[in-house]
Design a protein around this motif. Structure first.
Motif, PDB file in Angstrom:
ATOM      1  N   UNK A 282       0.823  -1.206   0.000  1.00  0.00           N
ATOM      2  CA  UNK A 282       0.000   0.000   0.000  1.00  0.00           C
ATOM      3  C   UNK A 282       0.862   1.263   0.000  1.00  0.00           C
ATOM      4  N   UNK A 283       1.935   1.255   0.775  1.00  0.00           N
ATOM      5  CA  UNK A 283       2.764   2.450   0.899  1.00  0.00           C
ATOM      6  C   UNK A 283       3.708   2.649  -0.274  1.00  0.00           C
ATOM      7  N   UNK A 284       3.872   1.636  -1.121  1.00  0.00           N
ATOM      8  CA  UNK A 284       4.796   1.754  -2.245  1.00  0.00           C
ATOM      9  C   UNK A 284       6.184   1.260  -1.935  1.00  0.00           C
ATOM     10  N   UNK A 285       6.402   0.708  -0.735  1.00  0.00           N
ATOM     11  CA  UNK A 285       7.709   0.158  -0.393  1.00  0.00           C
ATOM     12  C   UNK A 285       7.986  -1.110  -1.191  1.00  0.00           C
ATOM     13  N   UNK A 286       6.956  -1.898  -1.459  1.00  0.00           N
ATOM     14  CA  UNK A 286       7.105  -3.175  -2.147  1.00  0.00           C
ATOM     15  C   UNK A 286       6.362  -3.145  -3.476  1.00  0.00           C
ATOM     16  N   UNK A 287       6.884  -3.882  -4.449  1.00  0.00           N
ATOM     17  CA  UNK A 287       6.232  -4.006  -5.745  1.00  0.00           C
ATOM     18  C   UNK A 287       6.338  -5.458  -6.212  1.00  0.00           C
ATOM     19  N   UNK A 288       5.457  -5.842  -7.115  1.00  0.00           N
ATOM     20  CA  UNK A 288       5.520  -7.160  -7.746  1.00  0.00           C
ATOM     21  C   UNK A 288       6.142  -6.996  -9.122  1.00  0.00           C
TER      22      UNK A 288
ATOM     23  N   UNK B  99      13.442   5.595  12.560  1.00  0.00           N
ATOM     24  CA  UNK B  99      12.581   4.447  12.890  1.00  0.00           C
ATOM     25  C   UNK B  99      11.156   4.842  13.232  1.00  0.00           C
ATOM     26  N   UNK B 100      10.996   5.961  13.970  1.00  0.00           N
ATOM     27  CA  UNK B 100       9.638   6.345  14.348  1.00  0.00           C
ATOM     28  C   UNK B 100       8.821   6.786  13.142  1.00  0.00           C
ATOM     29  N   UNK B 101       9.507   7.354  12.116  1.00  0.00           N
ATOM     30  CA  UNK B 101       8.796   7.726  10.895  1.00  0.00           C
ATOM     31  C   UNK B 101       8.294   6.479  10.171  1.00  0.00           C
ATOM     32  N   UNK B 102       9.114   5.431  10.140  1.00  0.00           N
ATOM     33  CA  UNK B 102       8.693   4.184   9.500  1.00  0.00           C
ATOM     34  C   UNK B 102       7.539   3.548  10.274  1.00  0.00           C
ATOM     35  N   UNK B 103       7.602   3.637  11.590  1.00  0.00           N
ATOM     36  CA  UNK B 103       6.512   3.085  12.396  1.00  0.00           C
ATOM     37  C   UNK B 103       5.196   3.804  12.117  1.00  0.00           C
ATOM     38  N   UNK B 104       5.243   5.117  12.003  1.00  0.00           N
ATOM     39  CA  UNK B 104       4.025   5.884  11.712  1.00  0.00           C
ATOM     40  C   UNK B 104       3.461   5.484  10.347  1.00  0.00           C
ATOM     41  N   UNK B 105       4.345   5.340   9.347  1.00  0.00           N
ATOM     42  CA  UNK B 105       3.885   4.936   8.018  1.00  0.00           C
ATOM     43  C   UNK B 105       3.250   3.549   8.049  1.00  0.00           C
ATOM     44  N   UNK B 106       3.830   2.628   8.830  1.00  0.00           N
ATOM     45  CA  UNK B 106       3.260   1.286   8.943  1.00  0.00           C
ATOM     46  C   UNK B 106       1.906   1.323   9.632  1.00  0.00           C
ATOM     47  N   UNK B 107       1.799   2.102  10.704  1.00  0.00           N
ATOM     48  CA  UNK B 107       0.544   2.162  11.448  1.00  0.00           C
ATOM     49  C   UNK B 107      -0.572   2.785  10.612  1.00  0.00           C
ATOM     50  N   UNK B 108      -0.269   3.919   9.962  1.00  0.00           N
ATOM     51  CA  UNK B 108      -1.301   4.572   9.165  1.00  0.00           C
ATOM     52  C   UNK B 108      -1.661   3.729   7.941  1.00  0.00           C
ATOM     53  N   UNK B 109      -0.666   3.100   7.335  1.00  0.00           N
ATOM     54  CA  UNK B 109      -0.951   2.233   6.197  1.00  0.00           C
ATOM     55  C   UNK B 109      -1.817   1.047   6.588  1.00  0.00           C
ATOM     56  N   UNK B 110      -1.568   0.489   7.765  1.00  0.00           N
ATOM     57  CA  UNK B 110      -2.390  -0.631   8.243  1.00  0.00           C
ATOM     58  C   UNK B 110      -3.822  -0.181   8.510  1.00  0.00           C
ATOM     59  N   UNK B 111      -3.987   0.959   9.177  1.00  0.00           N
ATOM     60  CA  UNK B 111      -5.332   1.415   9.537  1.00  0.00           C
ATOM     61  C   UNK B 111      -6.175   1.723   8.303  1.00  0.00           C
ATOM     62  N   UNK B 112      -5.542   2.146   7.215  1.00  0.00           N
ATOM     63  CA  UNK B 112      -6.281   2.489   5.991  1.00  0.00           C
ATOM     64  C   UNK B 112      -6.289   1.345   4.982  1.00  0.00           C
ATOM     65  N   UNK B 113      -5.710   0.227   5.352  1.00  0.00           N
ATOM     66  CA  UNK B 113      -5.569  -0.868   4.397  1.00  0.00           C
ATOM     67  C   UNK B 113      -6.930  -1.388   3.944  1.00  0.00           C
ATOM     68  N   UNK B 114      -7.010  -1.746   2.665  1.00  0.00           N
ATOM     69  CA  UNK B 114      -8.250  -2.295   2.116  1.00  0.00           C
ATOM     70  C   UNK B 114      -8.574  -3.626   2.763  1.00  0.00           C
ATOM     71  N   UNK B 115      -9.819  -4.048   2.618  1.00  0.00           N
ATOM     72  CA  UNK B 115     -10.267  -5.271   3.267  1.00  0.00           C
ATOM     73  C   UNK B 115      -9.681  -6.515   2.610  1.00  0.00           C
ATOM     74  N   UNK B 116      -9.405  -6.434   1.317  1.00  0.00           N
ATOM     75  CA  UNK B 116      -8.887  -7.612   0.632  1.00  0.00           C
ATOM     76  C   UNK B 116      -7.362  -7.667   0.710  1.00  0.00           C
TER      77      UNK B 116
END
Length: 606
Positions: free
Chosen positions: A385-391, A410-427
């Motif tokens: 979702x965040x664009x860190x990974x691609x296929x 590290x805290x910036x990466x944690x914030x990106x992970x938390x916000x990305x998780x909270x907004x993550x799509x259901x699928x």
């Protein structure tokens, strides 16, 4: 003002980023923006069926307001196809699914319909939610103190068809049933069939009589008739429960509440039937009276939560247990993030032909995540979702933005992970759980209830220091094995439904909500059944900015730093570079912003 012109004018009062938010509710690929015109987009925006994901953004009060505004418009038509004049309004050139267009509806009439016409908190909240609907162009101003409705508003939120009149419905009853109804209503049961029909018709078309009947009904019956009227529900009664066609049986249908409604004429037969049942519903005049004299339900906030203090839970922990457990979870997440990045750098994940991550790659990532498969899966999906990974070429690998990720604090990466998780799509894209579908990306895909977003939003209503007494794993096990729900679990499911009413149509929604709660426990958002400092900050962030991702939330960043004991950097000191990743949704939003600016012109009116 004309509907099309009013919508065009409404969009031109918005900055292009806001218009892009509206365009993003149209499935990707449904519009060729290079050849599109403003009218093309206006036609699509005016039809909710072409904007399925808009429903993901509407909590329960928004749905209730939409039902209410459609009810006001339908009442003005007196629940007749062509309105009280019998004419058919000229349809705008569109792909509308309704036989005619509803509205416009006056602002004060809408507020009165939900009982918010007087000054007070309910009116303030109702007007706030109306503003949200205007921001998404689900409603738009008509230029005369009211609102235009979408072309298919009646189809989405209105009555299913047009009910029979009382006269038509009573025509199917025999003499015995008509006498029984007259006795129940306190009328003279003597006379022939024609006289009884006229007597009952007069009673059921008398507004005062119907209102008195509903208000005097047993408690459960009263709620049921309001529910059936407002949601245009129908009842099937099998032929074995009927006598001589549609006559009511002497011994009832087996449902006391339904029998009461049938005997008092609040449920009457329709012209529809199945192979073994007859359809009953509220007749037109009765429905009109109920809809005009009783307000629609409006829940401006979730139910209030109650629970014990968090001290002493879990056993052996001190008063600061919640923040201590949260700090441990965040520290573990930061370490797992570093190891997972290193693992994918050395061994990119292999995708199977069905698009899912291969088992050996799953095991490798699970090991890097400290043996926690749920954490590895969450990290992988958030990375997509965040664009860190691609296929790429059948493998999951780090994108070109990995350097910025590694350079960030590290805290910036944690914030990106938390916000990305909270907004993550259901699928799930590459590694879905057993209860979530694989993302297909198809244009025809509809809206999904965002369980994670709903759970995190619900945390803002949990007072600091109060626990829901929920352990995610135990609650899931109790629900699966015993169908048991503790008080805290009941509240969580109710609050999640308030934020995402779409959960009501998902047969697995309870397990999905509890799965999201378990993930929140892994990430330090929830600890010992209570919202942590980070959890409350994250809840406030995604409630106020459910889609904006240009900058990380300062409140979440401050909460993460405080929980980890990092404090604030000294002047001139840097703890790592700024994190500015561009994920697929973010990139699409930027593109839509460009098209919004080009198609709807400049300057934009502030």
């Amino acid at each position: 003002m004309d509907r099309l012109a009013a919508l065009d004018a409404h969009l031109r009062t918005m900055p292009p980023e806001r218009v892009a938010d509206i365009l993003s509710t149209i499935p990707d690929g449904a519009v060729r923006y290079r050849t599109a015109t403003p009218d093309t987009l206006l036609d699509l925006i005016m039809i909710l069926a072409f904007r399925p994901t808009v429903f993901e953004r509407l909590p329960l009060p928004h749905h209730q307001l939409l039902r209410a505004v459609v009810a006001v418009a339908e009442n003005a038509q007196e629940l007749l196809p062509g309105g009280p004049e019998g004419g058919w309004p000229r349809r705008r050139r569109s792909l509308a699914q309704d036989p005619f267009l509803l509205g416009p509806v006056d602002h004060e009439a809408l507020l009165a319909k939900v009982g918010a016409d007087r000054p007070g908190p309910a009116r303030m909240r109702a007007e706030e939610y109306v503003s949200d609907l205007l921001a998404l162009a689900v409603l738009w101003p008509d230029g005369d103190g009211g609102y235009h409705l979408p072309d298919d508003a009646g189809y989405q939120f209105g009555m299913r068809g047009f009910p029979w009149s009382v006269e038509e419905a009573l025509d199917g009853y025999g003499l015995a049933t008509l006498r029984r109804m007259a006795l129940a209503l306190g009328l003279d049961p003597t006379g022939d069939r024609w006289e009884l029909r006229k007597t009952l018709q007069g009673a059921l078309t008398d507004e005062r009589k119907v209102v008195s009947l509903v208000r005097g009904a047993p408690h459960g019956v009263g709620h049921r008739i309001l529910q059936m009227t407002f949601f245009s529900e129908q009842v099937e009664i099998t032929s074995t429960h009927l006598a001589r066609g549609v006559d009511l049986p002497v011994d009832g249908t087996g449902d006391d509440e339904r029998d009461w409604l049938l005997e008092h004429g609040l449920l009457l037969p329709t012209g529809y039937e199945t192979d073994d049942a007859r359809i009953f519903e509220v007749a037109r005049e009765v429905a009109l009276t109920i809809r005009r004299f009783f307000p629609h339900r409006f829940d401006p906030a979730p139910q209030q939560v109650t629970g014990p203090p968090v001290e002493g839970m879990p056993p052996g922990r001190g008063p600061g247990a919640v923040e201590e457990i949260s700090r441990e979870a965040l520290t573990f997440l930061a370490g797992a993030d570093t190891r997972l990045v290193a693992t994918l750098t050395e061994h990119p994940g292999r995708l199977r032909r069905d698009g899912r991550l291969a088992v050996p790659s799953r095991r490798r990532l699970t090991k890097a995540a400290g043996g926690n498969e749920d954490l590895a899966r969450t990290w992988l999906e958030v990375g997509a979702r965040t664009g860190l990974l691609i296929a790429e070429n059948g493998h999951i690998t780090l994108s070109d933005q990995a350097g910025a990720w590694s350079a960030a604090a590290p805290e910036m990466r944690l914030v990106a992970l938390l916000e990305g998780w909270a907004r993550r799509a259901e699928d799930g894209l590459w590694w879905p759980t057993d209860d979530e579908p694989v993302a297909s990306g198809a244009v025809e895909e509809g809206a999904d209830a965002r369980s994670r977003w709903a759970v995190v939003c619900a945390l803002t209503h949990v007072p600091s220091g109060i626990t829901l007494c929920i352990d995610g794993a135990r609650a899931t096990r109790e629900l699966a094995e015993e169908n048991k729900k503790a008080t805290g679990t009941e509240w969580l499911l109710s609050a999640a439904h308030w934020y995402q009413p779409l959960t009501a149509v998902d047969p697995e929604h309870e397990f999905r909500v509890l799965r999201a709660f378990r993930e929140a426990e892994l990430l330090g958002v929830v600890c010992a059944g209570a919202a942590s400092r980070v959890g409350r900050a994250l809840s406030q962030r995604i409630r106020s900015a459910p889609r904006i991702e240009d900058e990380p939330g300062e409140g979440v960043l401050a909460a993460v730093r405080e929980t980890l004991g990092l404090g604030t950097p000294d002047p001139g000191e840097s703890w790592g570079g700024a994190l500015d990743l561009v994920g697929p949704e973010h990139a699409r939003h930027r593109e839509l912003t460009r098209w919004a600016r080009e198609l709807f012109g400049r300057p934009w009116i502030p």
